[in-house]
Design an enzyme around this catalytic site. Structure first.
Site, PDB file in Angstrom:
ATOM      1  N   ASP A  50       0.824  -1.209   0.000  1.00  0.00           N
ATOM      2  CA  ASP A  50       0.000   0.000   0.000  1.00  0.00           C
ATOM      3  C   ASP A  50       0.854   1.252   0.000  1.00  0.00           C
ATOM      4  O   ASP A  50       0.521   2.247  -0.623  1.00  0.00           O
ATOM      5  CB  ASP A  50      -0.850   0.035   1.270  1.00  0.00           C
ATOM      6  CG  ASP A  50      -2.116  -0.749   1.082  1.00  0.00           C
ATOM      7  OD1 ASP A  50      -2.189  -1.484   0.079  1.00  0.00           O
ATOM      8  OD2 ASP A  50      -2.999  -0.627   1.930  1.00  0.00           O
ATOM      9  N   ASP A 135     -12.773  12.048  14.282  1.00  0.00           N
ATOM     10  CA  ASP A 135     -13.078  10.684  14.735  1.00  0.00           C
ATOM     11  C   ASP A 135     -12.116   9.702  14.078  1.00  0.00           C
ATOM     12  O   ASP A 135     -11.373  10.073  13.154  1.00  0.00           O
ATOM     13  CB  ASP A 135     -14.555  10.297  14.509  1.00  0.00           C
ATOM     14  CG  ASP A 135     -15.121  10.739  13.195  1.00  0.00           C
ATOM     15  OD1 ASP A 135     -14.339  10.872  12.237  1.00  0.00           O
ATOM     16  OD2 ASP A 135     -16.346  10.938  13.098  1.00  0.00           O
ATOM     17  N   LYS A 137     -10.581   6.836  11.727  1.00  0.00           N
ATOM     18  CA  LYS A 137     -10.888   6.412  10.354  1.00  0.00           C
ATOM     19  C   LYS A 137     -11.095   4.907  10.368  1.00  0.00           C
ATOM     20  O   LYS A 137     -10.169   4.138  10.650  1.00  0.00           O
ATOM     21  CB  LYS A 137      -9.748   6.796   9.413  1.00  0.00           C
ATOM     22  CG  LYS A 137     -10.057   6.482   7.974  1.00  0.00           C
ATOM     23  CD  LYS A 137      -9.061   7.160   7.057  1.00  0.00           C
ATOM     24  CE  LYS A 137      -9.435   6.922   5.603  1.00  0.00           C
ATOM     25  NZ  LYS A 137      -9.384   5.518   5.228  1.00  0.00           N
ATOM     26  N   ARG A 158     -20.444   2.189  -1.597  1.00  0.00           N
ATOM     27  CA  ARG A 158     -19.872   3.333  -2.303  1.00  0.00           C
ATOM     28  C   ARG A 158     -19.564   2.982  -3.759  1.00  0.00           C
ATOM     29  O   ARG A 158     -19.659   3.834  -4.634  1.00  0.00           O
ATOM     30  CB  ARG A 158     -18.592   3.794  -1.607  1.00  0.00           C
ATOM     31  CG  ARG A 158     -18.028   5.029  -2.269  1.00  0.00           C
ATOM     32  CD  ARG A 158     -16.816   5.558  -1.568  1.00  0.00           C
ATOM     33  NE  ARG A 158     -15.714   4.627  -1.627  1.00  0.00           N
ATOM     34  CZ  ARG A 158     -14.472   4.935  -1.303  1.00  0.00           C
ATOM     35  NH1 ARG A 158     -14.193   6.121  -0.853  1.00  0.00           N
ATOM     36  NH2 ARG A 158     -13.519   4.053  -1.401  1.00  0.00           N
ATOM     37  N   GLU A 196     -19.591   3.582   7.716  1.00  0.00           N
ATOM     38  CA  GLU A 196     -18.761   2.428   7.388  1.00  0.00           C
ATOM     39  C   GLU A 196     -19.378   1.165   7.954  1.00  0.00           C
ATOM     40  O   GLU A 196     -19.811   1.161   9.117  1.00  0.00           O
ATOM     41  CB  GLU A 196     -17.375   2.666   8.024  1.00  0.00           C
ATOM     42  CG  GLU A 196     -16.248   1.982   7.334  1.00  0.00           C
ATOM     43  CD  GLU A 196     -15.682   2.758   6.141  1.00  0.00           C
ATOM     44  OE1 GLU A 196     -16.248   3.799   5.745  1.00  0.00           O
ATOM     45  OE2 GLU A 196     -14.681   2.285   5.586  1.00  0.00           O
ATOM     46  N   CYS A 433      11.128 -21.756 -15.483  1.00  0.00           N
ATOM     47  CA  CYS A 433       9.799 -21.430 -14.961  1.00  0.00           C
ATOM     48  C   CYS A 433       9.362 -22.496 -13.950  1.00  0.00           C
ATOM     49  O   CYS A 433       9.379 -23.687 -14.267  1.00  0.00           O
ATOM     50  CB  CYS A 433       8.804 -21.349 -16.116  1.00  0.00           C
ATOM     51  SG  CYS A 433       7.113 -21.162 -15.540  1.00  0.00           S
ATOM     52  N   CYS A 436       6.316 -24.521 -15.626  1.00  0.00           N
ATOM     53  CA  CYS A 436       6.414 -25.384 -16.801  1.00  0.00           C
ATOM     54  C   CYS A 436       7.837 -25.893 -17.044  1.00  0.00           C
ATOM     55  O   CYS A 436       8.054 -26.742 -17.902  1.00  0.00           O
ATOM     56  CB  CYS A 436       5.905 -24.657 -18.048  1.00  0.00           C
ATOM     57  SG  CYS A 436       6.952 -23.291 -18.550  1.00  0.00           S
ATOM     58  N   CYS A 451       8.170 -15.783 -18.246  1.00  0.00           N
ATOM     59  CA  CYS A 451       8.056 -17.054 -18.956  1.00  0.00           C
ATOM     60  C   CYS A 451       7.259 -16.785 -20.224  1.00  0.00           C
ATOM     61  O   CYS A 451       6.132 -16.309 -20.149  1.00  0.00           O
ATOM     62  CB  CYS A 451       7.323 -18.084 -18.083  1.00  0.00           C
ATOM     63  SG  CYS A 451       6.927 -19.582 -19.000  1.00  0.00           S
ATOM     64  N   CYS A 456       2.482 -22.531 -20.987  1.00  0.00           N
ATOM     65  CA  CYS A 456       2.791 -22.667 -19.552  1.00  0.00           C
ATOM     66  C   CYS A 456       1.486 -22.743 -18.754  1.00  0.00           C
ATOM     67  O   CYS A 456       0.614 -21.877 -18.898  1.00  0.00           O
ATOM     68  CB  CYS A 456       3.621 -21.477 -19.093  1.00  0.00           C
ATOM     69  SG  CYS A 456       3.827 -21.438 -17.306  1.00  0.00           S
TER      70      CYS A 456
HETATM   71  S1  IVH Z   1     -15.950  11.347   6.635  1.00  0.00           S
HETATM   72  C1  IVH Z   1     -16.787  13.757   2.600  1.00  0.00           C
HETATM   73  N1  IVH Z   1     -15.174   9.853   8.601  1.00  0.00           N
HETATM   74  O1  IVH Z   1     -12.640   6.547   4.478  1.00  0.00           O
HETATM   75  C2  IVH Z   1     -16.040  12.938   3.570  1.00  0.00           C
HETATM   76  N2  IVH Z   1     -14.943   8.997   6.405  1.00  0.00           N
HETATM   77  O2  IVH Z   1     -10.391   6.915   2.367  1.00  0.00           O
HETATM   78  C3  IVH Z   1     -16.889  12.056   4.326  1.00  0.00           C
HETATM   79  N3  IVH Z   1     -14.044   6.745   6.316  1.00  0.00           N
HETATM   80  O3  IVH Z   1     -14.489   5.977   1.943  1.00  0.00           O
HETATM   81  C4  IVH Z   1     -16.134  11.004   4.957  1.00  0.00           C
HETATM   82  N4  IVH Z   1     -13.824   6.458   8.466  1.00  0.00           N
HETATM   83  O4  IVH Z   1     -15.964   6.883   3.637  1.00  0.00           O
HETATM   84  C5  IVH Z   1     -15.296   9.943   7.272  1.00  0.00           C
HETATM   85  N5  IVH Z   1     -14.587   8.625  10.445  1.00  0.00           N
HETATM   86  C6  IVH Z   1     -14.699   8.726   9.140  1.00  0.00           C
HETATM   87  C7  IVH Z   1     -14.320   7.691   8.272  1.00  0.00           C
HETATM   88  C8  IVH Z   1     -14.458   7.869   6.906  1.00  0.00           C
HETATM   89  C9  IVH Z   1     -13.670   5.899   7.290  1.00  0.00           C
HETATM   90  C10 IVH Z   1     -13.980   6.408   4.880  1.00  0.00           C
HETATM   91  C11 IVH Z   1     -14.679   7.272   3.884  1.00  0.00           C
HETATM   92  C12 IVH Z   1     -13.914   7.016   2.623  1.00  0.00           C
HETATM   93  C13 IVH Z   1     -12.600   6.574   3.076  1.00  0.00           C
HETATM   94  C14 IVH Z   1     -11.565   7.533   2.565  1.00  0.00           C
END
Ligand code: IVH
Length: 723
Positions: A50, A135, A137, A158, A196, A433, A436, A451, A456
Site C-alpha cells: 500500500d 473521529d 478512520k 460506495r 462504514e 519457470c 512449466c 516465462c 505454460c
Molecule cells: S468522513 C466527505 N469519517 O474513508 C467525507 N470517512 O479513504 C466524508 N471513512 O471511503 C467522509 N472512516 O468513507 C469519514 N470517520 C470517518 C471515516 C471515513 C472511514 C472512509 C470514507 C472514505 C474513506 C476515505
C-alpha cells in the site's frame, strides 16, 4: 523497487507546459496505478505494498496538480474506490461519495489547513472558524443508507463513488442499523446517512476460525470479511455474520424546517439520537493544534479500538463551511485523513516461492511464519522481483521485519541481520519457470523475469481466469477455483475449451452436480451469445489493452480479423492509442497460437461484430453495447445513436460540472460519443464546467468545438439520452 522507476526531469522555469519526461512519467504512473488497482481489486494478487501504491499515487497527484492537462478522464487519481462487483443491482448515488485525501505528518496537515484557507476566500466569506470534528478512520466498507421520513428505504455501497451496489436487504440484517429512527421526529423528508460497515476484530477472529473448521474461505482481514459478508446475493450469509454500521456523514438531506443541523458535531448527536452507532471517541477540536493531539492519541491507542482503524479523520465542523469549501476532483477540501505509519513486527522467512502471473511474469512470494500485524495474521508477502530480494538482502531462514500500513498488503521491510543463521545463503532466482520448467528470460532494463511459453500452465490459468472475469467476457457464476481444477486436470487448455464443455464432462469433477454443471454450460453459452467485440478484445488479455481501449477498438474495427490486420499507423490514429499499445496489439496478432485461438472462436460462433464506421449497417448490437457499457438500466437509445450528433464523436470534459464527471462520461457514451483523455486535433467536443484550466485555451487554439454544460445537455436530449 520495480514500480518506482526513473524519476522525471525538473521543469525549466518559464516553460509553460509539462516536459516530455513529465508527460511520459504521468503516462507511466497512470498505467502502473491502473494495473495495480486491477491486480489488487480484481485479481486479489497485489504486487506492491500500500505504501508503494500511495507513493505512486501521490506522485501522479503532484504531477496532475502541477499540470492539469496531464490528468486523463480515466486517471486513477479520479477513482475513489474499488471496482464494482457484478451480480448486485447497481445504482447512481444522488451525490458522489468522495474518498478522503491523506496526510502523513503534522507538516502535511498544516499544508492542508493552508490550502483550506486559500480555498475559503476570506474577503468573501469572512473569517474561517477553526473547529474540527475528529473521529477515527474506520477500515471497513463505506455505505450510504437512505431514510425517507425516518424509515430505511435503500442502502448502497460506495462502489466507484458515482455508482454503488444495492445492498438494502443485506443492510437490513445488521442489527445496529435502525430500520426506523428512534424518537418522535420530525425527521428529514430524505437523508442519506453515510458511514462504514465494519466487522469487529473479535468477531472477525471467530468467523475465521469457524471458516477453517468448515473448510471454507478464510478472510484476509476484517474489511474483506465485512465487504464479503455484505455484498452477498444470498442474504442469509449476511445475516449470519455480525456486522456494524457506524454513521459519520450525510449526503443529500431534506431537513424539516427549523430542524436543520448546522454543524458536524450536532449531526453526530442527531445520528446517535436516531439510534445509530457512531465512530468511537469522536471529539470536537477547537484548533489545529487540538486536532494534532487528537490524531496522536488515536494513533497511540490504535490497538485498543474494537474495530480496525487506519487513521483519524478531521472534518470542518461548520456544515455551511463544508458546502462553501466543496470538493476537488477527488476529495473534499473540508476534511482530511491522518494516516498512521505502518505497524511492524518480526517473523521468520520460511521459504520463497515463485509464482507465475497471466502475462508470464515471475513474482517471488515470501512464505512467513504466521504472525499477527495490526489485527490480521500475515503468512505471505510479495517480494516483488529479483532486484528487490537482492536490495533488501533477505534470505530463507532470516528473521524479517514485516510491516502493514493500515491497509491490507503486508510488506517485508528487511532482515534482522543480528538474528541471521550462520548457514544462510543468498536466494538464487530460478532461471527455469517453476510452473512449466521452460527457461525464463529477463530483458535488459526490466526487473521482471518472464516465462514466454504460451503453453505454460500457470500463464494459461491466469489468462483463462481473466477471460471469464468481469474485465473479460464477464461470465456469471464461474469461480476461479473451478477454472483452476479444469485447467489442472488438462481438460481446459485454452479459453475456447470452456465453450466445449458438456455437462457429462463436468460431472467427472468432485463436488460438481447436475445443477451446477448445467449452470456452468448455460453460463458459457450465454457469454458466447452475449459477447460483444469490446468484451472479447478485453478478454484476450492483450498487454496494455484494458476495457476502455477494447471498447475503442471494437468501435473502430469490424471484427477480430480487421483488428488483426490493422497496421501500427492505423491503430495509432485512434484517440488514446500510442506506439506501445499499437505494438502490443500487433505482437499479439503476430503470434501463431493467438491466431489459432481466434480460428477456434470463429468455429465456435464466438465472433462478435463491431465497428460502426466500417460496418455501417451492422452497428446494431455492438454499437448499442459499446454505447451503453455495463449500465443495464440505461434507456437504450438504439436507433438514434448511429446518427445522433454525438455518435462516434470524441469528447472531453474539463472543469467542475454540476454532475459528477463519471456520470457525464457515461451519458456521453450512451449517446454514442467516446470520452478521451486529452486535447488534440482529433478531439470533437470539449465540454467545459467551472474553472476549466488550460485545456480550454488549447482546445480553442486547435479549433475544437467548445460546449458548456447546458449545450452538452441539449445535445444529449437530441440524442434521446435522458439523465
Ligand atoms: S468522513 C466527505 N469519517 O474513508 C467525507 N470517512 O479513504 C466524508 N471513512 O471511503 C467522509 N472512516 O468513507 C469519514 N470517520 C470517518 C471515516 C471515513 C472511514 C472512509 C470514507 C472514505 C474513506 C476515505
Amino acid at each position: 523497487m520495480k514500480a518506482v522507476q526513473n524519476s522525471f526531469q525538473v521543469d525549466i522555469a518559464g516553460v509553460s507546459g509539462p516536459t516530455a519526461a513529465e508527460r511520459e512519467r504521468a503516462r507511466f504512473l497512470d498505467r502502473e496505478l491502473t494495473r495495480h488497482n486491477y491486480l489488487y481489486h480484481t485479481l486479489d494478487a497485489p504486487e506492491i505494498s500500500d505504501e508503494e501504491y500511495d507513493a505512486l499515487f501521490r506522485e501522479l497527484v503532484a504531477l496532475e496538480t502541477k499540470w492539469p492537462e496531464l490528468r486523463t478522464s480515466h486517471s486513477p487519481t479520479l477513482r475513489v474506490g474499488g471496482q464494482l462487483l457484478t451480480g448486485l443491482e447497481k445504482k447512481d448515488h444522488r451525490r458522489r461519495m468522495y474518498g478522503l485525501d491523506n496526510v502523513f505528518s503534522v507538516e502535511e496537515w498544516r499544508d492542508f489547513i493552508a490550502r483550506m484557507r486559500r480555498a475559503w476566500d476570506e474577503p468573501v466569506n469572512g473569517p474561517m472558524q477553526q473547529a474540527f470534528w475528529c473521529d477515527p478512520k474506520l477500515d471497513g466498507l463505506a455505505c450510504e443508507l437512505v431514510y425517507e421520513k425516518g424509515v430505511l428505504t435503500e442502502a448502497l455501497t460506495r462502489g466507484d463513488g458515482v455508482t454503488g451496489e444495492v445492498v438494502t436487504e443485506a443492510v437490513r440484517t445488521i442489527r445496529t442499523v435502525p430500520l426506523r429512527f428512534c424518537g418522535d421526529g420530525p425527521f428529514p423528508e430524505l437523508i442519506e446517512v453515510r458511514g462504514e460497515v465494519v466487522m469487529l476484530k473479535a468477531d472477525f477472529a471467530e468467523l475465521n476460525s469457524r471458516q477453517v473448521s468448515l473448510g471454507q474461505k478464510v478472510f484476509a482481514n476484517p474489511r474483506n470479511a465485512a465487504a464479503g459478508s455484505l455484498r452477498q446475493l444470498d442474504i442469509s450469509i449476511s445475516r449470519s455474520r455480525r456486522l456494524h454500521f457506524l454513521a459519520y456523514s450525510a449526503g443529500e438531506v431534506r431537513w424539516p424546517p427549523a430542524f436543520e443541523c448546522k454543524t458536524q458535531h450536532s449531526l453526530m448527536e442527531r445520528f446517535a439520537e436516531w439510534g445509530f452507532q457512531t465512530p468511537p471517541g469522536g471529539t470536537l477540536c477547537r484548533s489545529a493544534a487540538e486536532v494534532e493531539a487528537y490524531a496522536e492519541g488515536v494513533r497511540a491507542h490504535r490497538a485498543e479500538y474494537p474495530m480496525e482503524i487506519d487513521g483519524a479523520v478531521a472534518k470542518h465542523d461548520d456544515l455551511e463551511a463544508q458546502a462553501v469549501l466543496g470538493f476537488t476532483a477527488r476529495a473534499p477540501r473540508f476534511a482530511i485523513a491522518f494516516k498512521f505509519p505502518a505497524q511492524q513486527v518480526e517473523t521468520i522467512l520460511r521459504a520463497i516461492e515463485v509464482q507465475v502471473g497471466r502475462t508470464g511474469v515471475l513474482t517471488p512470494v515470501a512464505v512467513l511464519e504466521p504472525v499477527p500485524v495490526g489485527g490480521v495474521v500475515v503468512s505471505r508477502a510479495t517480494l516483488h522481483n529479483e532486484d528487490e530480494i537482492a536490495a533488501r538482502d533477505v534470505r530463507v531462514g532470516d528473521t524479517v521485519i514485516i510491516q502493514r500500513a493500515g491497509d491490507v498488503i503486508p510488506e517485508i521491510v528487511g532482515p534482522v541481520l543480528g538474528k541471521r543463521p550462520p548457514e544462510s545463503e543468498p536466494f538464487v532466482f530460478p532461471h527455469d519457470c517453476p510452473a512449466c520448467g521452460e527457461p525464463v528470460h529477463r530483458e535488459p532494463g526490466q526487473s521482471a523475469w518472464r516465462c514466454d511459453n504460451l503453453a505454460c500452465p500457470a500463464v494459461r490459468l491466469r489468462a483463462i481466469i481473466h477471460f471469464v472475469s468481469q474485465a473479460g467476457l464477464d461470465v456469471q457464476g464461474i469461480g476461479k477455483k473451478w477454472i483452476a481444477q479444469l485447467v489442472e486436470s488438462g481438460r481446459v487448455l485454452s479459453p475456447a475449451d470452456l465453450f466445449c464443455l458438456r455437462v457429462e464432462d463436468l460431472l467427472q469433477f468432485e463436488r460438481m452436480g447436475e445443477i451446477l454443471a448445467g449452470k456452468f454450460v448455460d453460463a458459457m453459452e450465454e457469454a458466447r451469445d452475449g459477447a460483444t467485440l469490446a468484451r472479447l478484445v478485453s478478454a484476450l488479455g492483450i498487454r496494455h489493452v484494458g476495457e476502455q481501449t477494447a471498447r475503442l477498438l471494437a468501435r473502430s474495427f469490424a471484427d477480430l480479423d480487421a483488428l488483426a490486420a490493422a497496421g501500427a499507423e492505423e491503430l495509432q490514429a485512434l484517440p488514446d492509442v500510442g506506439p506501445e499499445v499499437a505494438a502490443s496489439i500487433r505482437d499479439f496478432f503476430a503470434t501463431p497460437a493467438n491466431l489459432a485461438l481466434m480460428e477456434r472462436f470463429r468455429t465456435l460462433g464466438l465472433w462478435p461484430h463491431g465497428g460502426q464506421e466500417k460496418n455501417g449497417t451492422d452497428a446494431g448490437n455492438e454499437a448499442g453495447e459499446a454505447v451503453l457499457g455495463e449500465d443495464e438500466d440505461a434507456p437504450r437509445a438504439s436507433g438514434n445513436v448511429a446518427t445522433s450528433p454525438l455518435s462516434d464523436k470524441t469528447i472531453l470534459f474539463t472543469g467542475t460540472l454540476t454532475m459528477p464527471r463519471g456520470k457525464a462520461q457515461r451519458l456521453a457514451e450512451r449517446a454514442g460519443a467516446l470520452p478521451v483523455g486529452g486535447v488534440s486535433k482529433k478531439l470533437d467536443y470539449l465540454v467545459v464546467g467551472d474553472k476549466p484550466g488550460s485545456k480550454l485555451a488549447k482546445a480553442q487554439s486547435l479549433g475544437v468545438t467548445v460546449l458548456d454544460e447546458a449545450a452538452f445537455l441539449r445535445l444529449l436530449e437530441e440524442c434521446g439520452v435522458t439523465l
